[in-house]
Write a protein that holds these residues in place. Structure first.
Motif, PDB file in Angstrom:
ATOM      1  N   ALA A  42       0.840  -1.193   0.000  1.00  0.00           N
ATOM      2  CA  ALA A  42       0.000   0.000   0.000  1.00  0.00           C
ATOM      3  C   ALA A  42       0.872   1.239   0.000  1.00  0.00           C
ATOM      4  CB  ALA A  42      -0.911   0.002   1.219  1.00  0.00           C
ATOM      5  N   PHE A  43       0.314   2.314  -0.528  1.00  0.00           N
ATOM      6  CA  PHE A  43       1.037   3.563  -0.650  1.00  0.00           C
ATOM      7  C   PHE A  43       0.308   4.669   0.083  1.00  0.00           C
ATOM      8  CE2 PHE A  43       4.188   2.223  -3.646  1.00  0.00           C
ATOM      9  CZ  PHE A  43       3.608   1.099  -4.209  1.00  0.00           C
ATOM     10  N   PHE A  44       1.100   5.589   0.605  1.00  0.00           N
ATOM     11  CA  PHE A  44       0.554   6.645   1.439  1.00  0.00           C
ATOM     12  C   PHE A  44       1.195   7.979   1.081  1.00  0.00           C
ATOM     13  CE2 PHE A  44      -1.286   3.854   4.752  1.00  0.00           C
ATOM     14  CZ  PHE A  44      -0.634   2.671   4.462  1.00  0.00           C
ATOM     15  N   TRP A  45       0.444   9.020   1.346  1.00  0.00           N
ATOM     16  CA  TRP A  45       1.003  10.356   1.463  1.00  0.00           C
ATOM     17  C   TRP A  45       0.762  10.812   2.902  1.00  0.00           C
ATOM     18  CZ3 TRP A  45       4.178  13.253  -1.374  1.00  0.00           C
ATOM     19  CH2 TRP A  45       4.363  12.912  -2.731  1.00  0.00           C
ATOM     20  N   TYR A  46       1.864  11.217   3.550  1.00  0.00           N
ATOM     21  CA  TYR A  46       1.789  11.805   4.882  1.00  0.00           C
ATOM     22  C   TYR A  46       2.089  13.303   4.766  1.00  0.00           C
ATOM     23  CZ  TYR A  46       1.781   7.290   7.308  1.00  0.00           C
ATOM     24  OH  TYR A  46       1.444   6.050   7.794  1.00  0.00           O
ATOM     25  N   VAL A  47       1.439  14.090   5.620  1.00  0.00           N
ATOM     26  CA  VAL A  47       1.689  15.527   5.655  1.00  0.00           C
ATOM     27  C   VAL A  47       2.156  15.904   7.057  1.00  0.00           C
ATOM     28  CG1 VAL A  47      -0.747  16.023   6.158  1.00  0.00           C
ATOM     29  CG2 VAL A  47       0.714  17.825   5.219  1.00  0.00           C
ATOM     30  N   GLN A  48       3.136  16.780   7.106  1.00  0.00           N
ATOM     31  CA  GLN A  48       3.663  17.242   8.391  1.00  0.00           C
ATOM     32  C   GLN A  48       3.641  18.761   8.405  1.00  0.00           C
ATOM     33  OE1 GLN A  48       7.740  16.136   9.231  1.00  0.00           O
ATOM     34  NE2 GLN A  48       7.535  16.536  11.399  1.00  0.00           N
ATOM     35  N   TYR A  49       2.758  19.318   9.220  1.00  0.00           N
ATOM     36  CA  TYR A  49       2.706  20.766   9.401  1.00  0.00           C
ATOM     37  C   TYR A  49       3.791  21.194  10.384  1.00  0.00           C
ATOM     38  CZ  TYR A  49      -1.728  20.135   7.048  1.00  0.00           C
ATOM     39  OH  TYR A  49      -2.687  19.800   6.138  1.00  0.00           O
ATOM     40  N   LEU A  50       4.130  22.474  10.348  1.00  0.00           N
ATOM     41  CA  LEU A  50       5.227  22.990  11.151  1.00  0.00           C
ATOM     42  C   LEU A  50       5.043  22.638  12.625  1.00  0.00           C
ATOM     43  CD1 LEU A  50       7.824  24.678  10.930  1.00  0.00           C
ATOM     44  CD2 LEU A  50       6.435  26.696  11.449  1.00  0.00           C
ATOM     45  N   ASN A  51       6.088  22.072  13.199  1.00  0.00           N
ATOM     46  CA  ASN A  51       6.122  21.697  14.617  1.00  0.00           C
ATOM     47  C   ASN A  51       5.079  20.652  15.013  1.00  0.00           C
ATOM     48  OD1 ASN A  51       8.260  23.499  15.151  1.00  0.00           O
ATOM     49  ND2 ASN A  51       6.819  25.194  15.384  1.00  0.00           N
ATOM     50  N   GLU A  52       4.633  19.875  14.038  1.00  0.00           N
ATOM     51  CA  GLU A  52       3.708  18.793  14.349  1.00  0.00           C
ATOM     52  C   GLU A  52       4.284  17.460  13.855  1.00  0.00           C
ATOM     53  OE1 GLU A  52      -0.364  21.469  14.013  1.00  0.00           O
ATOM     54  OE2 GLU A  52      -0.287  19.462  13.148  1.00  0.00           O
ATOM     55  N   ALA A  53       3.606  16.386  14.226  1.00  0.00           N
ATOM     56  CA  ALA A  53       4.011  15.062  13.780  1.00  0.00           C
ATOM     57  C   ALA A  53       3.420  14.766  12.407  1.00  0.00           C
ATOM     58  CB  ALA A  53       3.542  14.013  14.785  1.00  0.00           C
ATOM     59  N   PRO A  54       4.057  13.905  11.630  1.00  0.00           N
ATOM     60  CA  PRO A  54       3.454  13.484  10.355  1.00  0.00           C
ATOM     61  C   PRO A  54       2.125  12.773  10.598  1.00  0.00           C
ATOM     62  CG  PRO A  54       5.768  12.843  10.462  1.00  0.00           C
ATOM     63  CD  PRO A  54       5.385  13.286  11.838  1.00  0.00           C
ATOM     64  N   GLN A  55       1.216  12.927   9.650  1.00  0.00           N
ATOM     65  CA  GLN A  55      -0.080  12.255   9.729  1.00  0.00           C
ATOM     66  C   GLN A  55      -0.504  11.854   8.323  1.00  0.00           C
ATOM     67  OE1 GLN A  55      -3.431  15.103  10.579  1.00  0.00           O
ATOM     68  NE2 GLN A  55      -1.732  16.544  10.842  1.00  0.00           N
ATOM     69  N   VAL A  56      -1.317  10.822   8.243  1.00  0.00           N
ATOM     70  CA  VAL A  56      -1.738  10.319   6.937  1.00  0.00           C
ATOM     71  C   VAL A  56      -2.652  11.316   6.241  1.00  0.00           C
ATOM     72  CG1 VAL A  56      -3.190   8.605   5.826  1.00  0.00           C
ATOM     73  CG2 VAL A  56      -1.448   7.881   7.416  1.00  0.00           C
ATOM     74  N   LEU A  57      -2.399  11.531   4.954  1.00  0.00           N
ATOM     75  CA  LEU A  57      -3.252  12.392   4.133  1.00  0.00           C
ATOM     76  C   LEU A  57      -4.174  11.516   3.268  1.00  0.00           C
ATOM     77  CD1 LEU A  57      -4.023  15.183   2.997  1.00  0.00           C
ATOM     78  CD2 LEU A  57      -2.106  14.954   1.403  1.00  0.00           C
ATOM     79  N   LEU A  58      -3.581  10.532   2.594  1.00  0.00           N
ATOM     80  CA  LEU A  58      -4.389   9.581   1.843  1.00  0.00           C
ATOM     81  C   LEU A  58      -3.564   8.326   1.576  1.00  0.00           C
ATOM     82  CD1 LEU A  58      -3.197   9.994  -1.224  1.00  0.00           C
ATOM     83  CD2 LEU A  58      -4.857  11.823  -1.340  1.00  0.00           C
ATOM     84  N   LYS A  59      -4.272   7.272   1.128  1.00  0.00           N
ATOM     85  CA  LYS A  59      -3.609   5.984   0.929  1.00  0.00           C
ATOM     86  C   LYS A  59      -4.312   5.206  -0.169  1.00  0.00           C
ATOM     87  CE  LYS A  59      -6.256   3.987   4.761  1.00  0.00           C
ATOM     88  NZ  LYS A  59      -6.170   3.376   6.119  1.00  0.00           N
ATOM     89  N   SER A  60      -3.584   4.266  -0.759  1.00  0.00           N
ATOM     90  CA  SER A  60      -4.147   3.462  -1.838  1.00  0.00           C
ATOM     91  C   SER A  60      -3.315   2.210  -2.066  1.00  0.00           C
ATOM     92  CB  SER A  60      -4.187   4.270  -3.140  1.00  0.00           C
ATOM     93  OG  SER A  60      -4.660   3.475  -4.216  1.00  0.00           O
ATOM     94  N   SER A  61      -3.989   1.188  -2.588  1.00  0.00           N
ATOM     95  CA  SER A  61      -3.276  -0.008  -3.045  1.00  0.00           C
ATOM     96  C   SER A  61      -3.854  -0.520  -4.345  1.00  0.00           C
ATOM     97  CB  SER A  61      -3.338  -1.116  -1.985  1.00  0.00           C
ATOM     98  OG  SER A  61      -4.668  -1.487  -1.751  1.00  0.00           O
ATOM     99  N   THR A  62      -4.835   0.194  -4.898  1.00  0.00           N
ATOM    100  CA  THR A  62      -5.523  -0.245  -6.108  1.00  0.00           C
ATOM    101  C   THR A  62      -4.985   0.467  -7.335  1.00  0.00           C
ATOM    102  OG1 THR A  62      -7.536  -0.583  -4.807  1.00  0.00           O
ATOM    103  CG2 THR A  62      -7.765  -0.525  -7.205  1.00  0.00           C
TER     104      THR A  62
END
Lengths: 111, 114
Positions: free
Chosen positions: A33-53
């Protein structure tokens, strides 16, 4: 082995214009599976979206990405960038619960 | 949503010093990870674990030890800290059930080795 490549370290775009962040990968596994994570300034990374299809568009928060196994790509796009989209974006793949991240792309949206 | 708590949030130590970074997750996740984040290198995996007593080597393990004492707790140990280990360290966890499983990160520990 598995790897993820993000070619741009920095992408600068004007507010309201489209943006595309590139992501390509190498893997020997078929079921991942593939993901895009986003990390805003001074925050932890978090999932933005994901896919395996393959060839299916995935959308979240105005962003979209389509996995293309033929070209080993999972690019992130948005039709109209907002100032609040400025952040660090990581492309990642999950291979047997080992997560491989790209080097990240810093997106700067200017007024 | 998964809760991953790291301590301390900031740490300064001297070269050759001994440092332990702590991580606790409260959602009964099987997998826990330690990453370091450096500009230009992104998130690099140091060590990870799929359960108490288990340890797997990541991509940049040199100079680091780790120990998973319980389902909840995962520690990163730097026994002879060096300036090259100055970095932002993230702990993360996931349930490991299926390929779509997400990784949940703690807020990070900023370590400075002087």
């Amino acid at each position: 082995g598995d790897s993820v490549t993000q070619t741009e370290g920095l992408v600068t775009v004007t507010e309201g214009l489209p943006v595309k962040l590139n992501c390509t990968y190498q893997t020997t596994y078929l079921t991942i599976a593939f993901f895009w994570y986003v990390q805003y300034l001074n925050e932890a990374p978090q999932v933005l979206l994901k896919s395996s299809t393959d060839n299916k568009r995935t959308e979240h928060q105005g962003f979209h990405a389509t996995l293309h196994k033929s070209s080993s790509s999972f690019h992130l796009q948005k039709s109209s960038a907002q100032l609040s989209d400025s952040a660090l974006y990581y492309c990642a793949l999950n291979s047997n619960n080992r997560i491989f991240f790209g080097d990240g792309t810093q997106l700067v949206v200017k007024p | 949503e998964a809760a991953v708590t790291q301590s301390p949030r900031n740490k300064v130590t001297v070269t050759g010093g001994n440092v332990t970074l702590s991580c606790r997750q409260t959602n009964s996740h099987n997998y826990m990870y330690w990453y370091r984040q450096d500009t230009g290198h992104g998130l690099r995996l140091i060590h990870y674990s799929y359960g108490a007593g288990n340890l797997q080597i990541g991509d940049v393990p040199d100079g680091y030890k780790a120990t998973r004492t319980t389902q909840e707790d995962f520690f990163l140990l730097l026994e002879l800290a060096s300036p090259s280990q100055t970095s932002l360290y993230f702990c993360a966890s996931s349930d490991g059930r299926g390929r779509h499983t997400e990784v949940f990160f703690g807020k990070g520990t900023r370590l400075t080795v002087v």
